[in-house]
Design a protein around this motif. Structure first.
Motif, PDB file in Angstrom:
ATOM      1  N   THR A 253      31.598  30.839  30.194  1.00 30.23           N
ATOM      2  CA  THR A 253      30.836  30.416  28.997  1.00 30.23           C
ATOM      3  C   THR A 253      29.578  29.307  29.624  1.00 30.23           C
ATOM      4  OG1 THR A 253      30.754  29.490  26.850  1.00 30.23           O
ATOM      5  CG2 THR A 253      32.147  28.389  28.322  1.00 30.23           C
ATOM      6  N   SER A 254      28.941  28.621  28.885  1.00 26.57           N
ATOM      7  CA  SER A 254      27.920  27.624  29.212  1.00 26.57           C
ATOM      8  C   SER A 254      28.242  26.535  28.188  1.00 26.57           C
ATOM      9  CB  SER A 254      26.410  28.042  28.957  1.00 26.57           C
ATOM     10  OG  SER A 254      26.250  28.040  27.617  1.00 26.57           O
ATOM     11  N   VAL A 255      27.639  25.329  28.872  1.00 32.86           N
ATOM     12  CA  VAL A 255      28.017  24.106  27.933  1.00 32.86           C
ATOM     13  C   VAL A 255      27.397  24.072  26.202  1.00 32.86           C
ATOM     14  CG1 VAL A 255      27.469  21.678  27.646  1.00 32.86           C
ATOM     15  CG2 VAL A 255      27.603  22.692  29.894  1.00 32.86           C
ATOM     16  N   CYS A 256      26.206  24.605  26.321  1.00 35.38           N
ATOM     17  CA  CYS A 256      25.420  24.923  24.961  1.00 35.38           C
ATOM     18  C   CYS A 256      26.084  25.801  24.113  1.00 35.38           C
ATOM     19  CB  CYS A 256      24.052  24.961  25.235  1.00 35.38           C
ATOM     20  SG  CYS A 256      22.993  23.612  25.933  1.00 35.38           S
ATOM     21  N   HIS A 257      26.534  27.068  24.690  1.00 35.62           N
ATOM     22  CA  HIS A 257      27.260  27.930  23.901  1.00 35.62           C
ATOM     23  C   HIS A 257      28.762  27.327  23.485  1.00 35.62           C
ATOM     24  CE1 HIS A 257      29.824  31.523  23.305  1.00 35.62           C
ATOM     25  NE2 HIS A 257      28.614  32.043  22.816  1.00 35.62           N
ATOM     26  N   TRP A 258      29.305  26.658  24.340  1.00 34.74           N
ATOM     27  CA  TRP A 258      30.565  26.053  23.883  1.00 34.74           C
ATOM     28  C   TRP A 258      30.653  25.156  22.831  1.00 34.74           C
ATOM     29  CZ3 TRP A 258      34.470  22.456  23.913  1.00 34.74           C
ATOM     30  CH2 TRP A 258      35.857  22.935  23.604  1.00 34.74           C
ATOM     31  N   ILE A 259      29.367  24.165  22.560  1.00 35.18           N
ATOM     32  CA  ILE A 259      29.107  23.495  21.785  1.00 35.18           C
ATOM     33  C   ILE A 259      28.927  24.020  20.664  1.00 35.18           C
ATOM     34  CG2 ILE A 259      27.639  21.432  21.142  1.00 35.18           C
ATOM     35  CD1 ILE A 259      27.315  20.792  23.965  1.00 35.18           C
ATOM     36  N   ARG A 260      28.017  24.958  20.605  1.00 37.58           N
ATOM     37  CA  ARG A 260      27.683  25.699  19.324  1.00 37.58           C
ATOM     38  C   ARG A 260      28.919  26.441  18.753  1.00 37.58           C
ATOM     39  NH1 ARG A 260      23.606  28.582  21.035  1.00 37.58           N
ATOM     40  NH2 ARG A 260      24.580  30.298  21.452  1.00 37.58           N
ATOM     41  N   VAL A 261      29.741  26.917  19.604  1.00 39.16           N
ATOM     42  CA  VAL A 261      31.020  27.844  19.156  1.00 39.16           C
ATOM     43  C   VAL A 261      31.973  26.668  18.378  1.00 39.16           C
ATOM     44  CG1 VAL A 261      33.010  28.974  19.720  1.00 39.16           C
ATOM     45  CG2 VAL A 261      30.722  29.853  20.594  1.00 39.16           C
ATOM     46  N   GLN A 262      32.109  25.559  19.094  1.00 42.36           N
ATOM     47  CA  GLN A 262      33.080  24.545  18.509  1.00 42.36           C
ATOM     48  C   GLN A 262      32.439  24.049  17.081  1.00 42.36           C
ATOM     49  OE1 GLN A 262      36.111  23.773  19.932  1.00 42.36           O
ATOM     50  NE2 GLN A 262      35.435  25.552  20.974  1.00 42.36           N
ATOM     51  N   ARG A 263      31.094  24.095  16.908  1.00 41.88           N
ATOM     52  CA  ARG A 263      30.689  23.655  15.849  1.00 41.88           C
ATOM     53  C   ARG A 263      30.819  24.773  14.865  1.00 41.88           C
ATOM     54  NH1 ARG A 263      25.182  20.747  18.299  1.00 41.88           N
ATOM     55  NH2 ARG A 263      25.797  18.543  17.974  1.00 41.88           N
ATOM     56  N   LEU A 264      30.781  25.884  15.028  1.00 39.74           N
ATOM     57  CA  LEU A 264      30.881  27.051  13.968  1.00 39.74           C
ATOM     58  C   LEU A 264      32.133  27.275  13.636  1.00 39.74           C
ATOM     59  CD1 LEU A 264      28.452  29.665  15.837  1.00 39.74           C
ATOM     60  CD2 LEU A 264      28.122  28.366  13.764  1.00 39.74           C
ATOM     61  N   LEU A 265      33.102  26.784  14.692  1.00 36.39           N
ATOM     62  CA  LEU A 265      34.663  27.128  14.293  1.00 36.39           C
ATOM     63  C   LEU A 265      35.034  25.897  13.244  1.00 36.39           C
ATOM     64  CD1 LEU A 265      36.096  27.852  17.979  1.00 36.39           C
ATOM     65  CD2 LEU A 265      36.148  29.399  15.827  1.00 36.39           C
ATOM     66  N   ARG A 266      34.428  24.669  13.703  1.00 42.38           N
ATOM     67  CA  ARG A 266      34.891  23.684  12.752  1.00 42.38           C
ATOM     68  C   ARG A 266      34.139  23.837  11.306  1.00 42.38           C
ATOM     69  NH1 ARG A 266      35.274  18.224  14.212  1.00 42.38           N
ATOM     70  NH2 ARG A 266      36.614  19.033  15.864  1.00 42.38           N
ATOM     71  N   CYS A 267      33.140  24.340  11.343  1.00 40.19           N
ATOM     72  CA  CYS A 267      32.214  24.660  10.185  1.00 40.19           C
ATOM     73  C   CYS A 267      33.096  25.773   9.400  1.00 40.19           C
ATOM     74  CB  CYS A 267      30.823  25.220  10.395  1.00 40.19           C
ATOM     75  SG  CYS A 267      30.170  26.187   8.717  1.00 40.19           S
ATOM     76  N   ASP A 268      33.779  26.575   9.913  1.00 43.92           N
ATOM     77  CA  ASP A 268      34.409  27.865   9.483  1.00 43.92           C
ATOM     78  C   ASP A 268      35.816  27.156   8.721  1.00 43.92           C
ATOM     79  OD1 ASP A 268      34.889  30.613   8.849  1.00 43.92           O
ATOM     80  OD2 ASP A 268      36.554  30.089  10.102  1.00 43.92           O
ATOM     81  N   GLU A 269      36.329  26.323   9.573  1.00 44.51           N
ATOM     82  CA  GLU A 269      37.639  25.494   8.983  1.00 44.51           C
ATOM     83  C   GLU A 269      37.274  24.751   7.621  1.00 44.51           C
ATOM     84  OE1 GLU A 269      41.170  22.858  10.898  1.00 44.51           O
ATOM     85  OE2 GLU A 269      39.308  22.748  11.604  1.00 44.51           O
ATOM     86  N   MET A 270      36.095  23.978   7.785  1.00 47.71           N
ATOM     87  CA  MET A 270      35.917  23.411   6.411  1.00 47.71           C
ATOM     88  C   MET A 270      35.247  24.197   5.321  1.00 47.71           C
ATOM     89  SD  MET A 270      33.301  20.318   8.323  1.00 47.71           S
ATOM     90  CE  MET A 270      33.009  19.400   6.975  1.00 47.71           C
TER      91      MET A 270
END
Length: 323
Positions: A253-270
């Motif tokens: 992966t890439s740094v920016c992609h990993w950040i975005r995926v983590q944000r999306l996963l946290r968003c999904d959890e919320m």
């Protein structure tokens, strides 16, 4: 919904089918091999904790097989965290063979075939965790599958102690309290996984894995920062930007992609959290997105549906929702 199963009231020739159905409905489809199906004795109690479930299984010796054909129609991947209480369990998955004794717990993946067995009467605690719930806390949970973790000290012991203490109290809790309890259990589980010393030994080398853990932990703790990027992360973790990019590239992966995926996963959890009352726009700003539209665009591209649709689906399937 809480469910209990027991072979005590089942006639001998029906026990195999009964236990097969009980296990498959609690976890996922499996093939079972009994030492003596007619005399087999088993009891299974299952408690709902929101996104996760907790179960206590007590039975005579048994072999469980997860076959390739069982995976054909499976959609959501889950991890089973299994704690043996009275006897050793043997486990094989993805070319790894593990023996897990009382005083440890085992991590199993649902989306790969495996064999799981114990020859003596055993009692097991099992926490079933969807990958969508575990990934935001662990990063790449695939790295911790098929491993046995110490539960005699530190956060590993705290995790198992919490499971034993929680179960008798669940009947007194309403749905929101159970949901919160499930999240706390997964949080403590994640701490025990990423703090285990054996996680720092891999083909990549302990130093590299140690840096990767720090990077992932920093990113997950700072998702709200709009300026979260390679330079900020590298400075905070004491490494160069070039080395940071190399670490992520090795993970595919890439740094920016990993950040975005983590944000999306946290968003999904919320969005799936029945106690979260924030608007989608508020969630967007809280997770470092520039606006509602940016979050919605990335969310739909990643999950295949919009944030509002995710929230609606969650409300329809939650225990306190309609139906």
């Amino acid at each position: 919904m809480d469910v209990s199963y027991s072979t005590a009231g089942t006639v001998a020739f029906e026990r195999k089918r009964y236990w097969d159905e009980a296990v498959s409905s609690t976890y996922f489809p499996l093939d079972l091999r009994f030492q003596n199906s007619a005399e087999f004795s088993g009891e299974l109690n299952v408690w709902d904790l929101g996104a996760v479930s907790l179960s206590r299984l007590e039975s005579d010796g048994l072999l469980y097989r997860r076959q390739k054909r069982h995976l054909l129609h499976e959609r959501e991947e889950s991890y089973l965290i299994t704690v043996p209480e009275t006897a050793e369990i043997s486990f094989e998955q993805a070319g790894k063979a593990v023996r897990c004794k009382p005083g440890a717990f085992l991590v199993e993946r649902s989306h790969l075939p495996y064999e799981f067995s114990y020859t003596a009467k055993n009692t097991l605690w099992v926490l079933k965790v969807p990958i969508a719930t575990l990934r935001p806390r662990v990063g790449l949970p695939e790295r911790i599958a098929s491993l046995s973790f110490d539960s005699t000290r530190g956060t590993g012991a705290l995790f198992v102690d919490m499971i034993r203490l929680v179960a008798p109290r669940l009947v007194e809790m309403d749905a929101p309290a159970r949901d919160m309890t499930g999240k706390h259990l997964v949080d403590i589980l994640a701490m025990s996984l990423i703090s285990d010393e054996r996680m720092l030994t891999s083909d990549a080398g302990s130093v590299q894995v140690g840096h990767l853990h720090r990077v992932e932990s920093y990113i997950r703790a700072n998702l709200a920062r709009a300026d979260l990027g390679p330079q900020v992360i590298a400075d905070a973790c004491g490494i160069s930007v070039r080395y940071l990019h190399q670490l992520m590239k090795r993970q595919g992966t890439s740094v920016c992609h990993w950040i975005r995926v983590q944000r999306l996963l946290r968003c999904d959890e919320m969005l799936r959290d029945p106690t979260c009352r924030k608007l989608v726009s508020e969630i967007a700003y809280a997770l470092g997105f520039s606006d509602h539209a940016q979050l919605s665009r990335h969310y739909k591209a990643h999950f295949g549906y919009s944030p509002s649709e995710a929230r609606e689906r969650s409300h329809l399937t939650s225990p306190s929702g309609p139906g």
